[in-house]
Design a protein around this motif. Sequence first.
Motif, PDB file in Angstrom:
ATOM      1  N   ALA A 520       0.825  -1.207   0.000  1.00 38.75           N
ATOM      2  CA  ALA A 520       0.000   0.000   0.000  1.00 38.75           C
ATOM      3  C   ALA A 520       0.862   1.260   0.000  1.00 38.75           C
ATOM      4  CB  ALA A 520      -0.935  -0.009   1.200  1.00 38.75           C
ATOM      5  N   ALA A 521       1.930   1.265   0.788  1.00 36.89           N
ATOM      6  CA  ALA A 521       2.790   2.450   0.894  1.00 36.89           C
ATOM      7  C   ALA A 521       3.498   2.747  -0.416  1.00 36.89           C
ATOM      8  CB  ALA A 521       3.812   2.258   2.010  1.00 36.89           C
ATOM      9  N   SER A 522       3.917   1.723  -1.132  1.00 33.09           N
ATOM     10  CA  SER A 522       4.598   1.937  -2.410  1.00 33.09           C
ATOM     11  C   SER A 522       3.605   2.065  -3.568  1.00 33.09           C
ATOM     12  CB  SER A 522       5.564   0.787  -2.693  1.00 33.09           C
ATOM     13  OG  SER A 522       4.866  -0.456  -2.775  1.00 33.09           O
ATOM     14  N   GLY A 523       2.449   1.436  -3.444  1.00 39.29           N
ATOM     15  CA  GLY A 523       1.471   1.453  -4.536  1.00 39.29           C
ATOM     16  C   GLY A 523       0.706   2.750  -4.648  1.00 39.29           C
ATOM     17  N   ASP A 524       0.332   3.356  -3.512  1.00 39.93           N
ATOM     18  CA  ASP A 524      -0.421   4.615  -3.527  1.00 39.93           C
ATOM     19  C   ASP A 524      -0.045   5.422  -2.292  1.00 39.93           C
ATOM     20  OD1 ASP A 524      -2.153   6.677  -3.909  1.00 39.93           O
ATOM     21  OD2 ASP A 524      -3.992   5.509  -3.740  1.00 39.93           O
ATOM     22  N   PRO A 525       1.114   6.073  -2.320  1.00 42.08           N
ATOM     23  CA  PRO A 525       1.583   6.816  -1.137  1.00 42.08           C
ATOM     24  C   PRO A 525       0.609   7.890  -0.669  1.00 42.08           C
ATOM     25  CG  PRO A 525       3.338   6.576  -2.772  1.00 42.08           C
ATOM     26  CD  PRO A 525       2.082   6.120  -3.430  1.00 42.08           C
ATOM     27  N   ALA A 526      -0.231   8.384  -1.577  1.00 41.71           N
ATOM     28  CA  ALA A 526      -1.151   9.462  -1.207  1.00 41.71           C
ATOM     29  C   ALA A 526      -2.099   9.044  -0.084  1.00 41.71           C
ATOM     30  CB  ALA A 526      -1.965   9.899  -2.430  1.00 41.71           C
ATOM     31  N   VAL A 527      -2.345   7.745   0.028  1.00 43.07           N
ATOM     32  CA  VAL A 527      -3.232   7.255   1.088  1.00 43.07           C
ATOM     33  C   VAL A 527      -2.693   7.633   2.460  1.00 43.07           C
ATOM     34  CG1 VAL A 527      -4.054   5.146   2.191  1.00 43.07           C
ATOM     35  CG2 VAL A 527      -4.203   5.382  -0.281  1.00 43.07           C
ATOM     36  N   PHE A 528      -1.373   7.683   2.593  1.00 48.10           N
ATOM     37  CA  PHE A 528      -0.754   7.974   3.893  1.00 48.10           C
ATOM     38  C   PHE A 528      -0.457   9.458   4.071  1.00 48.10           C
ATOM     39  CE2 PHE A 528       0.078   3.547   2.969  1.00 48.10           C
ATOM     40  CZ  PHE A 528      -0.233   2.936   4.170  1.00 48.10           C
ATOM     41  N   ARG A 529      -0.771  10.249   3.061  1.00 49.68           N
ATOM     42  CA  ARG A 529      -0.587  11.699   3.191  1.00 49.68           C
ATOM     43  C   ARG A 529      -1.875  12.377   3.663  1.00 49.68           C
ATOM     44  NH1 ARG A 529       2.364  11.111  -2.133  1.00 49.68           N
ATOM     45  NH2 ARG A 529       4.586  11.054  -1.557  1.00 49.68           N
ATOM     46  N   ARG A 530      -2.950  11.629   3.677  1.00 57.38           N
ATOM     47  CA  ARG A 530      -4.220  12.188   4.119  1.00 57.38           C
ATOM     48  C   ARG A 530      -4.268  12.248   5.643  1.00 57.38           C
ATOM     49  NH1 ARG A 530      -7.429   7.886   0.371  1.00 57.38           N
ATOM     50  NH2 ARG A 530      -6.706   8.646  -1.666  1.00 57.38           N
ATOM     51  N   LYS A 531      -5.182  13.061   6.130  1.00 49.94           N
ATOM     52  CA  LYS A 531      -5.370  13.136   7.579  1.00 49.94           C
ATOM     53  C   LYS A 531      -6.206  11.947   8.017  1.00 49.94           C
ATOM     54  CE  LYS A 531      -4.996  18.146   8.067  1.00 49.94           C
ATOM     55  NZ  LYS A 531      -5.671  19.407   8.510  1.00 49.94           N
ATOM     56  N   ALA A 532      -5.547  10.906   8.435  1.00 56.75           N
ATOM     57  CA  ALA A 532      -6.236   9.692   8.873  1.00 56.75           C
ATOM     58  C   ALA A 532      -5.464   9.100  10.047  1.00 56.75           C
ATOM     59  CB  ALA A 532      -6.321   8.679   7.733  1.00 56.75           C
ATOM     60  N   ARG A 533      -6.181   8.474  10.934  1.00 58.53           N
ATOM     61  CA  ARG A 533      -5.558   7.941  12.149  1.00 58.53           C
ATOM     62  C   ARG A 533      -4.758   6.691  11.844  1.00 58.53           C
ATOM     63  NH1 ARG A 533     -10.491   7.481  16.229  1.00 58.53           N
ATOM     64  NH2 ARG A 533      -8.995   6.012  17.145  1.00 58.53           N
ATOM     65  N   ALA A 534      -3.588   6.603  12.482  1.00 56.52           N
ATOM     66  CA  ALA A 534      -2.730   5.425  12.292  1.00 56.52           C
ATOM     67  C   ALA A 534      -3.369   4.184  12.887  1.00 56.52           C
ATOM     68  CB  ALA A 534      -1.359   5.668  12.921  1.00 56.52           C
ATOM     69  N   ASP A 535      -4.078   4.332  14.026  1.00 57.83           N
ATOM     70  CA  ASP A 535      -4.673   3.138  14.651  1.00 57.83           C
ATOM     71  C   ASP A 535      -5.785   2.556  13.781  1.00 57.83           C
ATOM     72  OD1 ASP A 535      -6.388   5.239  15.065  1.00 57.83           O
ATOM     73  OD2 ASP A 535      -6.629   4.926  17.220  1.00 57.83           O
ATOM     74  N   THR A 536      -6.515   3.418  13.075  1.00 59.67           N
ATOM     75  CA  THR A 536      -7.549   2.906  12.176  1.00 59.67           C
ATOM     76  C   THR A 536      -6.922   2.159  11.002  1.00 59.67           C
ATOM     77  OG1 THR A 536      -8.985   4.762  12.762  1.00 59.67           O
ATOM     78  CG2 THR A 536      -9.547   3.530  10.789  1.00 59.67           C
ATOM     79  N   ALA A 537      -5.838   2.711  10.457  1.00 56.54           N
ATOM     80  CA  ALA A 537      -5.154   2.038   9.343  1.00 56.54           C
ATOM     81  C   ALA A 537      -4.592   0.693   9.791  1.00 56.54           C
ATOM     82  CB  ALA A 537      -4.041   2.925   8.801  1.00 56.54           C
ATOM     83  N   ALA A 538      -3.975   0.658  10.963  1.00 58.82           N
ATOM     84  CA  ALA A 538      -3.405  -0.602  11.464  1.00 58.82           C
ATOM     85  C   ALA A 538      -4.503  -1.624  11.716  1.00 58.82           C
ATOM     86  CB  ALA A 538      -2.610  -0.339  12.741  1.00 58.82           C
ATOM     87  N   ALA A 539      -5.605  -1.184  12.319  1.00 60.09           N
ATOM     88  CA  ALA A 539      -6.728  -2.100  12.563  1.00 60.09           C
ATOM     89  C   ALA A 539      -7.280  -2.633  11.247  1.00 60.09           C
ATOM     90  CB  ALA A 539      -7.821  -1.383  13.346  1.00 60.09           C
ATOM     91  N   ALA A 540      -7.344  -1.761  10.227  1.00 64.22           N
ATOM     92  CA  ALA A 540      -7.874  -2.175   8.928  1.00 64.22           C
ATOM     93  C   ALA A 540      -7.004  -3.252   8.295  1.00 64.22           C
ATOM     94  CB  ALA A 540      -7.983  -0.962   8.005  1.00 64.22           C
ATOM     95  N   ILE A 541      -5.696  -3.093   8.378  1.00 57.93           N
ATOM     96  CA  ILE A 541      -4.789  -4.087   7.797  1.00 57.93           C
ATOM     97  C   ILE A 541      -4.892  -5.411   8.546  1.00 57.93           C
ATOM     98  CG2 ILE A 541      -2.347  -4.662   7.489  1.00 57.93           C
ATOM     99  CD1 ILE A 541      -1.889  -1.683   6.861  1.00 57.93           C
ATOM    100  N   CYS A 542      -4.886  -5.364   9.863  1.00 51.88           N
ATOM    101  CA  CYS A 542      -5.000  -6.601  10.649  1.00 51.88           C
ATOM    102  C   CYS A 542      -6.347  -7.272  10.408  1.00 51.88           C
ATOM    103  CB  CYS A 542      -4.811  -6.291  12.138  1.00 51.88           C
ATOM    104  SG  CYS A 542      -3.149  -5.745  12.571  1.00 51.88           S
ATOM    105  N   TRP A 543      -7.401  -6.472  10.296  1.00 57.28           N
ATOM    106  CA  TRP A 543      -8.744  -7.011  10.040  1.00 57.28           C
ATOM    107  C   TRP A 543      -8.794  -7.702   8.681  1.00 57.28           C
ATOM    108  CZ3 TRP A 543     -12.469  -5.604   6.315  1.00 57.28           C
ATOM    109  CH2 TRP A 543     -13.763  -6.111   6.537  1.00 57.28           C
ATOM    110  N   ALA A 544      -8.176  -7.076   7.663  1.00 58.22           N
ATOM    111  CA  ALA A 544      -8.179  -7.663   6.321  1.00 58.22           C
ATOM    112  C   ALA A 544      -7.428  -8.990   6.299  1.00 58.22           C
ATOM    113  CB  ALA A 544      -7.563  -6.680   5.321  1.00 58.22           C
ATOM    114  N   VAL A 545      -6.283  -9.044   6.983  1.00 55.24           N
ATOM    115  CA  VAL A 545      -5.511 -10.290   7.034  1.00 55.24           C
ATOM    116  C   VAL A 545      -6.285 -11.359   7.802  1.00 55.24           C
ATOM    117  CG1 VAL A 545      -3.425 -11.359   7.975  1.00 55.24           C
ATOM    118  CG2 VAL A 545      -3.270  -9.186   6.756  1.00 55.24           C
ATOM    119  N   ALA A 546      -6.876 -10.973   8.923  1.00 49.25           N
ATOM    120  CA  ALA A 546      -7.647 -11.939   9.721  1.00 49.25           C
ATOM    121  C   ALA A 546      -8.824 -12.484   8.921  1.00 49.25           C
ATOM    122  CB  ALA A 546      -8.127 -11.271  11.008  1.00 49.25           C
ATOM    123  N   ARG A 547      -9.507 -11.608   8.211  1.00 44.67           N
ATOM    124  CA  ARG A 547     -10.675 -12.034   7.434  1.00 44.67           C
ATOM    125  C   ARG A 547     -10.255 -12.934   6.277  1.00 44.67           C
ATOM    126  NH1 ARG A 547     -14.457  -8.976   3.771  1.00 44.67           N
ATOM    127  NH2 ARG A 547     -16.542  -9.821   4.149  1.00 44.67           N
TER     128      ARG A 547
END
Length: 625
Positions: A520-547
């Motif tokens: 994600a960081a190399s594919g679309d860096p703009a996603v991490f330039r937005r004002k978004a919480r790091a804990d939500t992003a981390a939860a989203a990644i862990c949730w996607a892997v778990a699912r």
Amino acid sequence: MGRKGRHRRGGRTTPKGTRPPGTHRSGESPYDDGPADHPADGPGLMDQVAEALADDHPLGLLAHASTLLAVVDPRTDDPFDRDGDETLGRDGLLAAMLEVRRRETSALLAAVSHLLGDELLAARVRRELAARADDLPAWLVRMGEAEAYQTMEMTHVLGDGDNVLIGARFPTGHEMTAVVYIDHNLGSLVKDAFVLPEGTTGVVAFFRQAAGADADTRWADLDPADARARITEAITRGAMTVPRIETETWPAAMALVEWMAGLLPTGGTGYVRPEWSEQDQDDLRDRFLASPMAAALDPDQQDFVQHLLWFGTGYGPGDPLRWSPVAVEIVLEDWVPRKIMADAAYLAKAPDVLRAFIRFCHAERAITPALTAETLAAVDRFEPAYQRTIRSPRPQGAEAILAAMAAMRGEPGLFDDEFDDDFDDDFDADFDDEAYWREGRWAQDNARGRLAYLAREVGGEAVLDALDDRPLPDEPMDWTGTPDDIRPKVDEVLSLCDRFCDERLTTEYRTACRRILARAASGDPAVFRRKARADTAAAAICWAVARANNLFTLGPHKMMARDLAGWFGLTSAPSQRAGTLLRAAGLPQGYEGDLGTVDLLVGSYRRFLLSQRDHFRSQLDRPAT
């Protein structure tokens, strides 16, 4: 699969009043009385409005206004109707009515101005009305002074749904009662609603008389703010549901019901799903298995209890002790055949497990024997069709949703592509062909469909052929292609992912999370330039892997999705954020969260997929008898 869908019954409903006035056809003027030489069409809208104005009670005119607003409400549009007639739209409706200066349109406009829910538009309408000198009923002139004086709730012990009542009174003394049925089996949304031209005392007396001595139905006062929250949230959920639910009175009454709910105070609490921790579920399962009701269950049937707990806590009102005939219908007609990936021999045992579990749950809740017998009879009624369904090829999970949506659009569905173009016709013929079942051809069709799904899940047939269960390696984060300006943000997300996996999961899950984050960081860096919480992003990644690894349904590290979200301080699964990050990583979001690549699957889950692959291939190799 060549069969038309239908709205599922969602529980007990209540007696209705008269049907509200009908709507005009799309594109017609809302004030057109129609050609005089077509008496069979009945009176035009203006004639009906004139009749409503002659009535002393407000409901007739308000029902007309509410129905007109329902016609132009974008929430009632069919999202798949690309060829339908264009409607006037709300602005067009108001403009057309404002052009006609007559008492009937003035009355309609006055009523509409209160039901619009848009103060700017309402102010425009009222300015126009102020310039007209039409004699309007006193209740309409003073409609802004109406008040809601009572809110009540009618519930049933089996919990399929609730009726929420709002009593409203005009300064002129006129009263109305809105009755809103909120169906929990469909997601706590409005399944039906209507308004009656009398106060709550008379309405409740009528319902009590209709119910007779039914001790399983209960009435209670409801906090007004909570009533508003429940109704408005249920309307919102219904507006997001496809296909839209329509009855004789809904959504025609929606604008009127929303106005009445708007008379109530804000700040209330809607429906809150019960929290069942993993320990709570384990305790319930252990109590059941230790009970006499479970004495005859074999190991497979004992294992199936976990699926019933999954359904009970994750669907409907979220209570695994609540079993009604409607819940039985949903489980056997839809949920188990669509959600549980297992062979027919295993799934065939579900009805007996369900019977035993219903007896246990009803005993714990002290449900009357009559209701228990009614619920068990539903198992008998739906079992024959269920047994045939689990022995047939069928779409599952997201595929089933896509297939249903395609059927509504009249298009071929995703599942249809798994077989030849004539599959629907062949299957319809086979479904009623006794030899198809007797000779075991259904098993081979089922195996082909399951293997096609497994291939998509891991990234193709060649990958499925070469699949192994070696654990994912312990590898560091790959920073290749990650711009320097987002490294601090990505590193913050990485630290949270690592901590969660170290505390709650394993090294393999940590590696899979790192791989998604790196892509994600190399594919679309703009996603991490937005004002978004790091804990939500981390939860989203862990949730996607778990699912993707089916962690929420099986495995030694099985957990609840809400527990994962709670670890990060969230109150719900971060599915929307996960979708954004997965797109940035170039990953698809397929059936039940599969990501279409084997390098994000842990060894234990790949071992399960291997067993599924070998099992279904053995069914293909087995000749039909």
